[in-house]
Write a protein that holds these residues in place. Sequence first.
Motif, PDB file in Angstrom:
ATOM      1  N   VAL A   1       2.758   2.146   2.062  1.00 41.09           N
ATOM      2  CA  VAL A   1       1.797   1.739   3.530  1.00 41.09           C
ATOM      3  C   VAL A   1       1.357   0.496   3.295  1.00 41.09           C
ATOM      4  O   VAL A   1       1.628  -0.630   2.240  1.00 41.09           O
ATOM      5  CB  VAL A   1       0.748   2.260   2.899  1.00 41.09           C
ATOM      6  CG1 VAL A   1       0.908   3.456   3.670  1.00 41.09           C
ATOM      7  CG2 VAL A   1      -0.103   2.436   1.929  1.00 41.09           C
TER       8      VAL A   1
ATOM      9  N   ASN B   1       1.031   1.840  10.324  1.00 38.53           N
ATOM     10  CA  ASN B   1       1.101   2.849   8.836  1.00 38.53           C
ATOM     11  C   ASN B   1       1.668   4.519   9.948  1.00 38.53           C
ATOM     12  O   ASN B   1       2.211   4.718   9.604  1.00 38.53           O
ATOM     13  CB  ASN B   1       0.026   3.701   7.744  1.00 38.53           C
ATOM     14  CG  ASN B   1       0.362   2.602   6.824  1.00 38.53           C
ATOM     15  OD1 ASN B   1       1.057   1.309   6.324  1.00 38.53           O
ATOM     16  ND2 ASN B   1      -0.871   1.567   6.251  1.00 38.53           N
TER      17      ASN B   1
ATOM     18  N   ILE C   1      -6.104   7.607   3.972  1.00 38.86           N
ATOM     19  CA  ILE C   1      -5.488   6.167   2.899  1.00 38.86           C
ATOM     20  C   ILE C   1      -6.227   5.367   2.830  1.00 38.86           C
ATOM     21  O   ILE C   1      -6.289   4.987   1.862  1.00 38.86           O
ATOM     22  CB  ILE C   1      -3.913   6.184   3.939  1.00 38.86           C
ATOM     23  CG1 ILE C   1      -2.438   6.766   3.700  1.00 38.86           C
ATOM     24  CG2 ILE C   1      -3.997   4.627   2.840  1.00 38.86           C
ATOM     25  CD1 ILE C   1      -1.939   6.237   5.566  1.00 38.86           C
TER      26      ILE C   1
ATOM     27  N   TYR D   1       1.279  11.014   7.970  1.00 42.82           N
ATOM     28  CA  TYR D   1      -0.039   9.606   7.510  1.00 42.82           C
ATOM     29  C   TYR D   1      -1.012   9.708   8.000  1.00 42.82           C
ATOM     30  O   TYR D   1      -1.027   9.817   9.696  1.00 42.82           O
ATOM     31  CB  TYR D   1       0.695   8.337   7.181  1.00 42.82           C
ATOM     32  CG  TYR D   1       1.547   8.047   5.731  1.00 42.82           C
ATOM     33  CD1 TYR D   1       2.277   8.859   5.608  1.00 42.82           C
ATOM     34  CD2 TYR D   1       1.675   6.647   5.470  1.00 42.82           C
ATOM     35  CE1 TYR D   1       3.482   9.411   4.768  1.00 42.82           C
ATOM     36  CE2 TYR D   1       2.652   6.450   4.736  1.00 42.82           C
ATOM     37  CZ  TYR D   1       3.317   7.371   4.574  1.00 42.82           C
ATOM     38  OH  TYR D   1       4.466   8.084   3.261  1.00 42.82           O
TER      39      TYR D   1
END
Length: 477
Positions: free
Chosen positions: A223, A233, A285, A280
């Motif tokens: 990432v 991402n 994240i 993702y």
Amino acid sequence: MRVEFIGHASILVEVRGMKILSDPWWRGPCFGAQWWNYPNPVTDQVYKHPVDFIYISHGHHDHCHPGTLATLDRSSKVIVSSTLDLKPVIEDLGFEVIEVHPEQPFDLGNGVKIWLWPTYGGDTLLVISDGEQTCINLNDAIHTAPARIQERVIENLKQQFGRPDYIFCGYGTASHFPNCYFVPGKNPSLTARRRQQYFNRCWSDIIHRLQPRWGFPFAASVVFLEDDLLSLNEDIHNYERPTDVFKNEYPLDDTKVLDIAPGFVIEDQQVIFECLFAPYDNNVILDECREQYQRANTYGTTTDIYVEELVQLLRNNIEICLPYLIEYVKDYFLVIEFRGTDKGISVRKQGQNIYIEPITSLETAISRADLVFRTRAAYLRRSLTHQYGDEIIFVGSGGVFIYPTREHARLALHSELRVMITQHSHAPASRFGSSTPGVFRLKQVVKQLLGKRDRNADLYDLEAWTDFSSSASSPSS
């Protein structure tokens, strides 16, 4: 034979009582603070007992990562191709290094043999066989290579090894292009998707042609956490998956493909732990990687003295490259802007001369620039002072190129800047080859008319790879 996916490009093969680990990277980022492992690698089996061998495919830091290698037991022997210059670097870390000659079998003992094949751009692939099962680790060695090299390697593998049991093949872009380019009207999301779709199809085609019993995409668990690239991402990883492409394009193939995640284990054709890809989510994240995000967007101070040193390094490098650089006919004004500061360097070409100066007013310089390149001062220094130092920028996405208009982007000044900021000991060969400029351009026109364009060169055609579907493109300030 037991194979576990550790993370990114790292797999652990256990065969006949020995353990072979490939391309370990999990301690910190690589390419400066540009690439971050995600999801986190699963390393329990690596540290439970020392591995016998560590295979390093090539020198990129996501494959040859000194910080991670330093955590591994020095009793492990490191295997590299004799075609690479990695031995001194790895020996300095305290490992015994075995250099294996290209395409020649090397006996590890207990009936296990390996082969290392150089492919393209300093990369290699690994074949492991115990006479009953065969695992091929292609990492980045095939899917980004020119078509002619892909064809040669695939045919040779088929002839020598028949139908392999397992193939692990990369599918990532492993490049700053085209996501690090900002042009008015560019749709960054669709551009990123288009690029990734191309490499997904490369992966699918390679698996189809090699016909393994099992095919796994890997070497792309990365990432970006820097603000300029963070939004990409989800587009890169979620829009389309290589295994879905394969199933759609080759529904009659009997190869089993799984979109694996760290912790996946297969043993003797049986899946032991089925850890699979999960989409993702940038919000997740950022929540999980708060410290890493902070580090990726924190820039050190850049003094005037440091800038002056960079100016001199750049002048020296441009002087070496001048015979090549003055072949570019037009004049131009470029700005190198250092992140987190109000400092930069200007590069002005006028006729047969190129002038490099520190910038006194960054805002004024940017307003008249034909191209602005934004990076960390430390990255520029590394690129100018280390062999392969430019990889932190051009592989690791360590800078962004900002054009004021689409017309400026067509001038391809980023290609000139790339030559300037990459360390050289001598001038690059003429861009016209052995031809005069006029003859060279005529040949290019004829090739285009005949449809004989270089496929690999087209991979870096900014106009062709940029999607301009109604979305403004502007990097974070």
